[in-house]
Design a protein around this motif. Structure first.
Motif, PDB file in Angstrom:
ATOM      1  N   GLU A  99       0.818  -1.209   0.000  1.00  0.00           N
ATOM      2  CA  GLU A  99       0.000   0.000   0.000  1.00  0.00           C
ATOM      3  C   GLU A  99       0.855   1.264   0.000  1.00  0.00           C
ATOM      4  OE1 GLU A  99      -3.224  -0.134  -0.146  1.00  0.00           O
ATOM      5  OE2 GLU A  99      -3.714  -2.182   0.463  1.00  0.00           O
ATOM      6  N   LEU A 182      -1.604   2.229   6.837  1.00  0.00           N
ATOM      7  CA  LEU A 182      -2.452   1.493   5.905  1.00  0.00           C
ATOM      8  C   LEU A 182      -3.784   2.201   5.675  1.00  0.00           C
ATOM      9  CD1 LEU A 182      -1.769  -2.178   7.049  1.00  0.00           C
ATOM     10  CD2 LEU A 182      -0.934  -1.038   4.989  1.00  0.00           C
ATOM     11  N   ARG A 186      -4.860   3.569   1.962  1.00  0.00           N
ATOM     12  CA  ARG A 186      -6.078   3.102   1.307  1.00  0.00           C
ATOM     13  C   ARG A 186      -7.026   4.254   1.011  1.00  0.00           C
ATOM     14  NH1 ARG A 186      -6.304  -2.043   5.427  1.00  0.00           N
ATOM     15  NH2 ARG A 186      -4.752  -3.316   4.324  1.00  0.00           N
ATOM     16  N   SER A 189      -5.676   6.192  -1.994  1.00  0.00           N
ATOM     17  CA  SER A 189      -5.960   5.470  -3.241  1.00  0.00           C
ATOM     18  C   SER A 189      -7.437   5.563  -3.600  1.00  0.00           C
ATOM     19  CB  SER A 189      -5.547   3.997  -3.106  1.00  0.00           C
ATOM     20  OG  SER A 189      -4.161   3.875  -2.949  1.00  0.00           O
ATOM     21  N   LEU A 204     -12.549   3.312   7.552  1.00  0.00           N
ATOM     22  CA  LEU A 204     -11.953   4.313   6.676  1.00  0.00           C
ATOM     23  C   LEU A 204     -12.798   5.580   6.659  1.00  0.00           C
ATOM     24  CD1 LEU A 204     -10.774   2.211   3.582  1.00  0.00           C
ATOM     25  CD2 LEU A 204      -9.503   2.813   5.645  1.00  0.00           C
TER      26      LEU A 204
END
Length: 218
Positions: A99, A182, A186, A189, A204
């Motif tokens: 990642e 992480l 994420r 992205s 998230l």
């Protein structure tokens, strides 16, 4: 262990844009810790329960950590269990790399600390251009944390540098560091790929909510 502190992370689209005002390390920027979403640090007990199945230890990875353990033992120090798991367990091994946008796991040490000759550091992660490196910092009193630096102490004489402005406290543990890294990778992205909010994991979205203006936020 009193060190200057910040978090080196990605921009997160319009929610946490690069503004050019903070320290820059290639794709990473230095953000004041007080501006980050708070984490429940007590939930990070070294088992990576949030990650899921971490797998069994890999022989070729314990071959890296075992000599470091032996060298630290001579100074009365030990590698924290969560750090060893991050480096050696089959499903955690290189999870940051996958990642990391070109950052990669690179373990080396123990190294003398520029802040205190009785302390040790273990390099474990670096940006692809070696603009910033992350180290496990082992204090001689048994405490540990994750620090970062734009210095590669594996190739430089750490004793030649003073403590100010050379290394920066960034997370209280390897597990906490991995979690935040992480989550941010994420999210970065997902924003870049224009994923729908409904497709993101609740954790998230909860993290991202820190940067979304609301009734109680400016």
């Amino acid at each position: 262990m009193r060190l200057p502190a910040f978090w080196a992370g990605y921009g997160i689209g319009p929610y946490r844009p690069y503004d050019g005002q903070e320290r820059a390390f290639a794709w990473f920027r230095g953000y004041p810790l007080e501006t980050l979403p708070p984490l429940d640090e007590e939930s990070f007990v070294g088992d990576f329960a949030w990650f899921g199945d971490i797998g069994d230890p890999l022989d070729h990875r314990t071959a890296v950590t075992d000599p470091i353990e032996a060298a630290l033992a001579k100074d009365g120090l030990v590698l924290p269990a969560d750090f060893t798991a991050l480096i050696t367990r089959a499903n955690l091994h290189r999870c940051l790399d996958r990642e990391g946008g070109g950052a990669w796991t690179d373990v080396s040490g123990p190294l003398p600390s520029p802040a205190d000759p009785a302390d040790r550091m273990v390099l474990f992660f670096r940006d692809q251009q070696s603009c910033i490196m992350w180290y496990l910092y082992l204090h001689h009193d048994g405490q540990s944390a994750v620090v970062c630096s734009d210095r590669d102490f594996t190739g430089e004489r750490a004793a030649g540098y003073g403590p100010d402005g050379e290394i920066f406290w960034t997370a209280p543990s390897a597990e906490s560091f991995a979690y935040r890294f992480l989550v941010e990778a994420r999210l970065s992205s997902a924003v870049y790929d224009k994923e729908r909010a409904g497709d993101l994991d609740p954790e998230l979205l909860a993290y991202l909510a820190h940067y979304v203006p609301g009734p109680d936020r400016p």
